[in-house]
Design a protein around this motif. Structure first.
Motif, short mmCIF file in Angstrom:
data_model
loop_
_atom_site.label_atom_id
_atom_site.label_comp_id
_atom_site.label_asym_id
_atom_site.label_seq_id
_atom_site.Cartn_x
_atom_site.Cartn_y
_atom_site.Cartn_z
N GLY A 1 0.94 -1.39 0.15
CA GLY A 1 0.05 -0.05 0.11
C GLY A 1 0.90 1.30 -0.09
O GLY A 1 0.22 2.46 0.07
N GLY A 2 2.27 1.01 -0.24
CA GLY A 2 2.99 2.31 -0.04
C GLY A 2 3.13 3.19 -1.06
O GLY A 2 3.66 4.38 -0.85
N SER A 3 2.19 3.14 -2.21
CA SER A 3 2.12 4.20 -3.02
C SER A 3 1.68 5.55 -2.34
O SER A 3 1.91 6.82 -2.90
N ASP A 4 0.82 5.46 -1.42
CA ASP A 4 0.27 6.53 -0.69
C ASP A 4 1.37 7.26 -0.07
O ASP A 4 1.23 8.61 -0.14
N ILE A 5 2.53 6.76 0.45
CA ILE A 5 3.55 7.22 0.96
C ILE A 5 4.45 8.18 -0.23
O ILE A 5 4.64 9.28 0.00
N PHE B 1 -13.10 8.50 4.27
CA PHE B 1 -12.90 7.44 5.64
C PHE B 1 -14.46 7.40 5.94
O PHE B 1 -15.14 8.44 6.37
N LEU B 2 -14.63 6.09 6.49
CA LEU B 2 -16.02 5.98 7.08
C LEU B 2 -15.90 5.97 8.75
O LEU B 2 -14.59 5.84 9.25
N VAL B 3 -16.94 6.41 9.43
CA VAL B 3 -16.93 6.50 10.87
C VAL B 3 -16.32 5.10 11.49
O VAL B 3 -15.71 5.20 12.52
N TYR C 1 -3.71 3.53 13.26
CA TYR C 1 -2.96 2.62 14.17
C TYR C 1 -3.81 1.74 14.56
O TYR C 1 -3.48 0.21 14.97
N MET C 2 -5.23 1.79 15.12
CA MET C 2 -6.21 0.80 15.45
C MET C 2 -6.85 -0.13 14.33
O MET C 2 -8.04 -0.66 14.53
N GLY C 3 -6.16 0.09 13.05
CA GLY C 3 -6.82 -0.79 11.88
C GLY C 3 -7.61 -0.35 10.95
O GLY C 3 -7.79 -0.85 10.01
N ALA C 4 -7.94 1.06 11.00
CA ALA C 4 -8.89 1.69 9.93
C ALA C 4 -8.00 1.72 8.78
O ALA C 4 -6.88 2.22 8.92
N THR C 5 -8.44 1.22 7.58
CA THR C 5 -7.44 1.45 6.43
C THR C 5 -7.84 2.22 5.46
O THR C 5 -8.70 3.26 5.87
N VAL C 6 -7.62 2.42 4.39
CA VAL C 6 -7.78 3.45 3.33
C VAL C 6 -6.50 4.12 3.10
O VAL C 6 -6.13 4.20 1.68
N LEU C 7 -5.71 4.83 4.10
CA LEU C 7 -4.56 5.44 3.61
C LEU C 7 -3.31 4.70 4.39
O LEU C 7 -3.70 4.29 5.71
N HIS C 8 -2.26 4.53 3.78
CA HIS C 8 -1.09 3.87 4.47
C HIS C 8 -0.71 4.61 5.82
O HIS C 8 -0.71 5.91 5.36
N GLU C 9 -0.54 3.98 6.61
CA GLU C 9 -0.27 4.71 8.09
C GLU C 9 0.88 5.79 8.16
O GLU C 9 0.97 6.83 8.63
N ASP C 10 2.05 5.34 7.24
CA ASP C 10 2.96 6.40 7.18
C ASP C 10 3.06 7.36 6.05
O ASP C 10 3.96 8.26 6.00
N ALA C 11 1.75 7.43 5.27
CA ALA C 11 1.55 8.37 4.44
C ALA C 11 1.43 9.88 5.19
O ALA C 11 1.60 10.85 4.23
N ALA D 1 -12.43 2.51 15.59
CA ALA D 1 -11.64 1.64 15.28
C ALA D 1 -11.01 0.64 16.11
O ALA D 1 -10.98 0.74 17.37
N GLY D 2 -10.77 -0.59 15.84
CA GLY D 2 -10.08 -1.56 16.66
C GLY D 2 -9.72 -2.58 16.24
O GLY D 2 -9.81 -3.16 15.04
N LYS D 3 -8.86 -3.43 16.89
CA LYS D 3 -8.29 -4.71 16.56
C LYS D 3 -8.35 -5.75 17.63
O LYS D 3 -8.53 -5.42 18.80
N LYS D 4 -8.54 -6.95 17.04
CA LYS D 4 -8.62 -8.23 18.02
C LYS D 4 -7.29 -8.87 18.36
O LYS D 4 -6.39 -8.32 17.64
N GLY D 5 -7.04 -9.81 19.04
CA GLY D 5 -5.85 -10.49 19.21
C GLY D 5 -4.95 -9.84 20.25
O GLY D 5 -3.66 -9.65 20.07
N PHE D 6 -5.51 -9.43 21.56
CA PHE D 6 -4.60 -8.95 22.38
C PHE D 6 -4.46 -9.74 23.48
O PHE D 6 -5.26 -10.55 23.90
N VAL D 7 -3.38 -9.51 24.28
CA VAL D 7 -3.18 -10.47 25.27
C VAL D 7 -2.83 -9.52 26.82
O VAL D 7 -2.17 -8.54 26.44
N SER D 8 -3.41 -9.89 27.81
CA SER D 8 -3.00 -8.82 29.01
C SER D 8 -1.97 -9.78 30.11
O SER D 8 -2.47 -10.54 30.20
#
Ligand code: ASP
Length: 439
Positions: free
Chosen positions: A184-188, A211-213, A238-248, A290-297
């Protein structure tokens, strides 16, 4: 007025899509700099050219016959060239690629050809100049992007050029190898070009109207975010919403250039504006979820932990020593919990636990798995009392137990931890509360 326009893979998947793109570019004189991705999927079941290139190169690397696979890739471009009636042949380019694959030129070289070739086609079709990204986008020998070197080289080159097509996604290392950004780095690249061209606007054209809510796979027909700040966007991506590359965000943010996410298939839609700051009041109290699964505490308990100076540092040292980054660290008087990403933690679990024992001598350590983190983000929350109250009421109403709460000092976000199985319902209830009921 100068605009940099970046088009994603689905915007350039076929000759028909190229025509839409050319109409968009030609309809506005200020759209002087273009960054194309490689051709994406034409239909849901189609394969992106980038993925075809990775697969083809894997054959070449294993010294298997890669010719049929390479010819399939060439056919994708030939179909576009024919559909656009261009007087252009990529035969020579494919001879070079074939020879370089044989020499095992590298996975990054292979993947980058998708953008490189699409750049050639695009420049020919638009009548713009082609600039190979390998000449102006630089990485050090370890593969870290060199922002300042790139900016100087690129802005110097642009001085002698008119309207330019710069392929996205790749550049070259100081030792002369082709290197790509992550997927997805073309955004950068678009963002880097906007900075170097001192553009007034970076338009990022894709297949959604902004971007959607919330994630449309969870919430039915979520509303579009009209204006979002860089900081809010950073939290959401950071929490997983895509559309634009994070580093862009970084290159344009440094120079205060706004990004406009636009839809190639519905150019009349306003899309989403991403800005440094704005006086525009958000439509809703929250800007996005936004959110992500797969965490451990990892819950650590020790009597009188609070009076033991350096306790927190020692706990974090156990994670640091094992190369694990932590997400959140809520604490009580005699307890401290560290949230980490399960896939990162799994293989190193016992090493971390024994390090905690050794460094901190805790009374007990408990591990909880199957946790999801949800970020509720919004600049409108700061000046609004009762946001957390309403959110927790919505979750309680839907029988969701909250396992963790963390509000950043910026008051820009509230992060909650819930069980993986409550993830979707939690997002829906927060959306209902703030967007549908508009509380
Ligand atoms: N073509 C590359 C990918 O599929 C890069 C991009 O599209 O931005 O990841």
């Amino acid at each position: 007025m100068v605009k940099v326009v970046k088009f994603g893979g689905s915007s350039l998947a076929s000759a028909g899509q190229f025509e839409k793109v050319a109409n968009i570019i030609h309809s506005d004189e200020s759209r002087k700099y273009v960054v194309p991705s490689a051709p994406g999927k034409r239909t849901k079941s189609d394969t992106k050219v980038t993925d075809m290139l990775y697969a083809c190169y894997a054959l070449a690397e294993a010294d298997k016959d890669y010719e049929p696979s390479l010819m399939k890739i060439k056919a994708r471009y030939d179909e576009i060239i024919k559909g656009l009636n261009l007087d252009l042949s990529l035969d020579k380019e494919f001879d070079t690629i074939r020879a370089n694959f044989k020499k095992h030129a590298g996975k990054d070289y292979a993947a980058s050809r998708g953008e490189y070739l699409n750049g050639i086609v695009m420049a020919n079709y638009l009548g713009f100049e082609f600039l190979d990204a390998a000449e102006v986008v630089f990485f050090d020998s370890e593969g870290n992007f060199l922002a300042n070197e790139t900016n100087t080289a690129l802005s110097n080159r642009l001085k002698d050029m008119g309207k330019v097509v710069l392929p996205g996604f790749y550049g070259s290392t100081t030792d002369g190898r082709v290197k790509t950004f992550s997927r997805g780095g073309s955004d950068i690249t678009g963002s880097i070009l906007a900075r170097a061209a001192k553009a007034d606007m970076y338009e990022n054209w894709t297949d959604v109207s902004g971007f959607l809510v919330a994630d449309p796979r969870i919430v039915e027909n979520p509303v579009t975010i009209n204006t979002i700040t860089y900081r809010e966007l950073r939290e959401l991506s950071y929490m997983g919403a895509t559309v634009l590359h994070e580093d862009a965000v970084f290159p344009v943010r440094e120079s205060g250039i706004p990004i406009n996410i636009k839809n190639t298939n519905r150019p009349e839609d306003e899309g989403t504006m991403i800005v440094e700051s704005t006086c525009r009041t958000p439509d809703y109290t929250i800007t996005g979820i936004a959110g992500k699964k797969g965490f451990v505490s990892i819950n650590i308990e020790k009597d009188m932990m609070n009076s033991e100076i350096g306790f927190g540092r020692k706990i974090l040292e156990a994670f640091e020593m094992n190369g694990i980054s932590f997400e959140h660290m809520p604490s009580g008087i005699d307890t401290l919990t560290v949230f980490v990403h399960q896939p990162e933690f799994e293989g190193k679990e016992q090493a971390v636990l024994s390090a905690i024992h050794r460094l901190c001598e805790p009374d007990s350590i408990e591990i909880d798995t199957g946790l999801a983190l949800i970020a509720v983000v919004g600049r409108g929350m700061r000046s609004n009392r009762g946001v957390a109250g309403r959110m927790f009421a919505a979750l309680a109403h839907n029988n969701i137990n909250i396992r963790m709460i963390d509000q950043g000092s910026s008051e820009l976000n509230i992060i909650i931890g819930v069980a993986d199985e409550d993830f979707e319902t939690a997002i829906k209830s927060i959306y209902d509360m703030f967007v549908l009921t508009k509380l």
